[in-house]
Design a protein around this motif. Structure first.
Motif, PDB file in Angstrom:
ATOM      1  N   VAL A 132     -40.848  -2.410  37.099  1.00  0.00           N
ATOM      2  CA  VAL A 132     -41.703  -1.316  37.548  1.00  0.00           C
ATOM      3  C   VAL A 132     -43.115  -1.500  36.999  1.00  0.00           C
ATOM      4  O   VAL A 132     -44.113  -1.384  37.738  1.00  0.00           O
ATOM      5  CB  VAL A 132     -41.121   0.045  37.117  1.00  0.00           C
ATOM      6  N   PHE A 133     -43.227  -1.793  35.705  1.00  0.00           N
ATOM      7  CA  PHE A 133     -44.539  -2.019  35.102  1.00  0.00           C
ATOM      8  C   PHE A 133     -45.276  -3.160  35.803  1.00  0.00           C
ATOM      9  O   PHE A 133     -46.456  -3.047  36.151  1.00  0.00           O
ATOM     10  CB  PHE A 133     -44.387  -2.351  33.615  1.00  0.00           C
ATOM     11  N   PHE A 134     -44.576  -4.284  35.993  1.00  0.00           N
ATOM     12  CA  PHE A 134     -45.233  -5.475  36.529  1.00  0.00           C
ATOM     13  C   PHE A 134     -45.706  -5.279  37.967  1.00  0.00           C
ATOM     14  O   PHE A 134     -46.874  -5.513  38.294  1.00  0.00           O
ATOM     15  CB  PHE A 134     -44.282  -6.670  36.455  1.00  0.00           C
ATOM     16  N   TRP A 135     -44.799  -4.828  38.842  1.00  0.00           N
ATOM     17  CA  TRP A 135     -45.148  -4.782  40.258  1.00  0.00           C
ATOM     18  C   TRP A 135     -46.143  -3.670  40.579  1.00  0.00           C
ATOM     19  O   TRP A 135     -47.034  -3.852  41.419  1.00  0.00           O
ATOM     20  CB  TRP A 135     -43.883  -4.636  41.101  1.00  0.00           C
ATOM     21  N   VAL A 136     -46.011  -2.528  39.910  1.00  0.00           N
ATOM     22  CA  VAL A 136     -46.984  -1.454  40.145  1.00  0.00           C
ATOM     23  C   VAL A 136     -48.360  -1.882  39.658  1.00  0.00           C
ATOM     24  O   VAL A 136     -49.376  -1.677  40.343  1.00  0.00           O
ATOM     25  CB  VAL A 136     -46.536  -0.155  39.440  1.00  0.00           C
ATOM     26  N   THR A 137     -48.422  -2.494  38.471  1.00  0.00           N
ATOM     27  CA  THR A 137     -49.709  -2.951  37.947  1.00  0.00           C
ATOM     28  C   THR A 137     -50.299  -4.037  38.837  1.00  0.00           C
ATOM     29  O   THR A 137     -51.506  -4.037  39.118  1.00  0.00           O
ATOM     30  CB  THR A 137     -49.539  -3.471  36.511  1.00  0.00           C
ATOM     31  N   LEU A 138     -49.468  -4.975  39.278  1.00  0.00           N
ATOM     32  CA  LEU A 138     -49.957  -6.039  40.158  1.00  0.00           C
ATOM     33  C   LEU A 138     -50.530  -5.469  41.447  1.00  0.00           C
ATOM     34  O   LEU A 138     -51.588  -5.917  41.933  1.00  0.00           O
ATOM     35  CB  LEU A 138     -48.822  -7.016  40.465  1.00  0.00           C
ATOM     36  N   MET A 139     -49.859  -4.471  42.001  1.00  0.00           N
ATOM     37  CA  MET A 139     -50.354  -3.866  43.238  1.00  0.00           C
ATOM     38  C   MET A 139     -51.744  -3.266  43.039  1.00  0.00           C
ATOM     39  O   MET A 139     -52.650  -3.456  43.866  1.00  0.00           O
ATOM     40  CB  MET A 139     -49.379  -2.795  43.718  1.00  0.00           C
ATOM     41  N   PHE A 140     -51.951  -2.582  41.923  1.00  0.00           N
ATOM     42  CA  PHE A 140     -53.245  -1.956  41.688  1.00  0.00           C
ATOM     43  C   PHE A 140     -54.308  -2.971  41.284  1.00  0.00           C
ATOM     44  O   PHE A 140     -55.495  -2.750  41.520  1.00  0.00           O
ATOM     45  CB  PHE A 140     -53.120  -0.858  40.635  1.00  0.00           C
ATOM     46  N   VAL A 141     -53.908  -4.088  40.669  1.00  0.00           N
ATOM     47  CA  VAL A 141     -54.862  -5.159  40.401  1.00  0.00           C
ATOM     48  C   VAL A 141     -55.392  -5.724  41.715  1.00  0.00           C
ATOM     49  O   VAL A 141     -56.591  -5.989  41.868  1.00  0.00           O
ATOM     50  CB  VAL A 141     -54.208  -6.263  39.549  1.00  0.00           C
ATOM     51  N   VAL A 142     -54.502  -5.917  42.684  1.00  0.00           N
ATOM     52  CA  VAL A 142     -54.929  -6.405  43.998  1.00  0.00           C
ATOM     53  C   VAL A 142     -55.872  -5.403  44.658  1.00  0.00           C
ATOM     54  O   VAL A 142     -56.903  -5.778  45.239  1.00  0.00           O
ATOM     55  CB  VAL A 142     -53.699  -6.675  44.888  1.00  0.00           C
ATOM     56  N   LEU A 143     -55.538  -4.117  44.573  1.00  0.00           N
ATOM     57  CA  LEU A 143     -56.423  -3.094  45.135  1.00  0.00           C
ATOM     58  C   LEU A 143     -57.788  -3.111  44.450  1.00  0.00           C
ATOM     59  O   LEU A 143     -58.827  -2.955  45.094  1.00  0.00           O
ATOM     60  CB  LEU A 143     -55.781  -1.710  44.982  1.00  0.00           C
ATOM     61  N   GLU A 144     -57.800  -3.310  43.122  1.00  0.00           N
ATOM     62  CA  GLU A 144     -59.056  -3.349  42.369  1.00  0.00           C
ATOM     63  C   GLU A 144     -59.916  -4.513  42.816  1.00  0.00           C
ATOM     64  O   GLU A 144     -61.130  -4.371  43.016  1.00  0.00           O
ATOM     65  CB  GLU A 144     -58.740  -3.470  40.879  1.00  0.00           C
ATOM     66  N   ARG A 145     -59.286  -5.683  42.987  1.00  0.00           N
ATOM     67  CA  ARG A 145     -60.061  -6.889  43.319  1.00  0.00           C
ATOM     68  C   ARG A 145     -60.538  -6.883  44.764  1.00  0.00           C
ATOM     69  O   ARG A 145     -61.573  -7.440  45.078  1.00  0.00           O
ATOM     70  CB  ARG A 145     -59.214  -8.138  43.050  1.00  0.00           C
ATOM     71  N   THR A 146     -59.755  -6.278  45.638  1.00  0.00           N
ATOM     72  CA  THR A 146     -60.147  -6.259  47.051  1.00  0.00           C
ATOM     73  C   THR A 146     -60.997  -5.057  47.411  1.00  0.00           C
ATOM     74  O   THR A 146     -61.562  -4.994  48.504  1.00  0.00           O
ATOM     75  CB  THR A 146     -58.900  -6.277  47.946  1.00  0.00           C
ATOM     76  N   GLY A 147     -61.056  -4.062  46.512  1.00  0.00           N
ATOM     77  CA  GLY A 147     -61.859  -2.871  46.794  1.00  0.00           C
ATOM     78  C   GLY A 147     -61.223  -1.941  47.798  1.00  0.00           C
ATOM     79  O   GLY A 147     -61.914  -1.095  48.381  1.00  0.00           O
ATOM     80  N   SER A 148     -59.907  -2.077  48.018  1.00  0.00           N
ATOM     81  CA  SER A 148     -59.229  -1.219  48.992  1.00  0.00           C
ATOM     82  C   SER A 148     -59.088   0.194  48.441  1.00  0.00           C
ATOM     83  O   SER A 148     -58.995   0.404  47.235  1.00  0.00           O
ATOM     84  CB  SER A 148     -57.849  -1.792  49.326  1.00  0.00           C
ATOM     85  N   ALA A 149     -59.050   1.145  49.335  1.00  0.00           N
ATOM     86  CA  ALA A 149     -58.895   2.545  48.944  1.00  0.00           C
ATOM     87  C   ALA A 149     -57.418   2.887  48.858  1.00  0.00           C
ATOM     88  O   ALA A 149     -56.589   2.368  49.619  1.00  0.00           O
ATOM     89  CB  ALA A 149     -59.584   3.460  49.945  1.00  0.00           C
ATOM     90  N   THR A 150     -57.070   3.773  47.927  1.00  0.00           N
ATOM     91  CA  THR A 150     -55.681   4.208  47.794  1.00  0.00           C
ATOM     92  C   THR A 150     -55.326   5.304  48.777  1.00  0.00           C
ATOM     93  O   THR A 150     -54.155   5.606  48.988  1.00  0.00           O
ATOM     94  CB  THR A 150     -55.423   4.727  46.367  1.00  0.00           C
ATOM     95  N   GLY A 151     -56.337   5.960  49.355  1.00  0.00           N
ATOM     96  CA  GLY A 151     -56.091   7.031  50.312  1.00  0.00           C
ATOM     97  C   GLY A 151     -55.771   8.360  49.684  1.00  0.00           C
ATOM     98  O   GLY A 151     -55.320   9.282  50.358  1.00  0.00           O
ATOM     99  N   HIS A 152     -55.973   8.485  48.358  1.00  0.00           N
ATOM    100  CA  HIS A 152     -55.664   9.734  47.663  1.00  0.00           C
ATOM    101  C   HIS A 152     -56.830  10.131  46.766  1.00  0.00           C
ATOM    102  O   HIS A 152     -56.755  10.050  45.544  1.00  0.00           O
ATOM    103  CB  HIS A 152     -54.379   9.584  46.829  1.00  0.00           C
TER     104      HIS A 152
END
Length: 330
Positions: A132-152
């Motif tokens: 849970v720690f790894f995959w959730v953090t990895l997902m948000f790292v990708v969002l951080e690097r790509t500048g994608s919005a979370t929608g919330h």
């Protein structure tokens, strides 16, 4: 050909930039570095020392390149941190517990020894937490690097409603009604019986006959103590550390009594179990599943009740600490 420190610094800065911006950044750096060196030379500094001082002040060229490219140099920035933390807490509260319960149930069904059940459950729980720690953090790292919005995005509608810390009158009434129903059910089971065979009530109790009178009376006393605790919380207008300790002690006693009786086969009437779950046709496996689910339910309810009491006590302590400053009544 020997290159100067300035040329080496500018190349180290621009090499990681997109090709379309390298020339502009190079020209800007050349001009700013030359101006800074010229300013130091006018103050009488040595040319070599002035160049080194200017480049040192600019810092790591990789960090400077990241500022030009607007690339974050952190794992998670403030834009995504709160969303990451909220999702992580939610999943950590659900996934490991579900994984542990599922594995324990499967191990019990297949007849694994107790030590193996505990070992497998602990291993799966740790593994689920790490994943849970790894995959959730990895997902948000990708969002951080790509500048994608979370929608919330946050707005005022997301402000939580005020949560009462004490026990209201409705909670006291609910506690009294629940205790009354439980006491009535226990006494009815003891003197009348719930099981009907061929349309006629049969003197077959659900609870073990040997629980009467002292064990059952002790369990009824624990129910009354639970009611008394709810009434005391209501009268005190909130939870305190002492009440949270008492609530924890009651929960621990309940779990100890139920599991001890269950482990000694003194909780449920064996005749009732034989009627509901006959031994032939795979009955024993079904009985094991029922027992495991019952144990998990008892422990889960007690744990939730304990945690809820301490959370309310903590909120009440903060409320009382801040009330004099805000003018709120204590």
């Amino acid at each position: 050909m020997t290159t100067t420190l300035t040329e080496r610094y500018i190349s180290a800065t621009t090499d990681s930039l997109p090709l379309e911006t390298q020339s502009d950044v190079r020209a800007e750096l050349e001009a700013s570095i030359a101006d800074a060196i010229e300013s130091r030379l006018e103050q009488g500094e040595d040319p070599a020392e002035a160049e080194r001082a200017v480049l040192t002040d600019l810092g790591d060229p990789v960090a400077l390149a990241a500022s030009y490219a607007d690339r974050p140099l952190h794992l998670l920035g403030p834009r995504y941190y709160l969303a990451w933390w909220r999702l992580l807490k939610l999943l950590l509260a659900i996934v490991p517990a579900a994984a542990v319960g599922g594995v324990a149930l499967v191990q019990v069904i297949i007849g694994a020894p107790v030590g193996e059940v505990i070992g497998q459950a602990i291993g799966v729980g740790i593994s689920a937490t790490v994943h849970v720690f790894f995959w959730v953090t990895l997902m948000f790292v990708v969002l951080e690097r790509t500048g994608s919005a979370t929608g919330h995005d946050w707005d005022l509608d997301q402000l939580p409603e005020p949560r009462p810390t004490g026990a209201g009158r409705s909670e006291v009434v609910a506690s009294v009604v629940f205790a009354g129903l439980m006491i009535g059910a226990v006494l009815w089971d003891r003197f009348r019986g719930f099981v009907q065979i061929d349309g006629h009530a049969r003197d077959l109790q659900i609870l073990h006959p040997q629980l009467w009178p002292w064990a059952l009376l002790g369990m009824l006393a624990l129910l009354l103590l639970e009611v008394g605790l709810a009434v005391l919380v209501h009268l005190r207008r909130g939870w305190t550390t002492g009440l949270a300790v008492a609530n924890t002690a009651l929960a621990a006693v309940w779990v100890s009594v139920i599991l001890t009786l269950l482990g000694n086969e003194r909780l449920v009437n064996p005749q009732f179990m034989g009627l509901v779950l006959p031994s032939d046709g795979g009955g024993p496996d079904t009985a094991r599943v029922v027992v495991v689910l019952f144990v998990l339910s008892v422990i889960g309810v007690a744990a939730w009740d304990t945690i809820d009491g301490w959370r309310k006590a903590g909120r009440e302590a903060k409320h009382r600490a801040t009330a004099p400053e805000t003018g709120l009544p204590v």
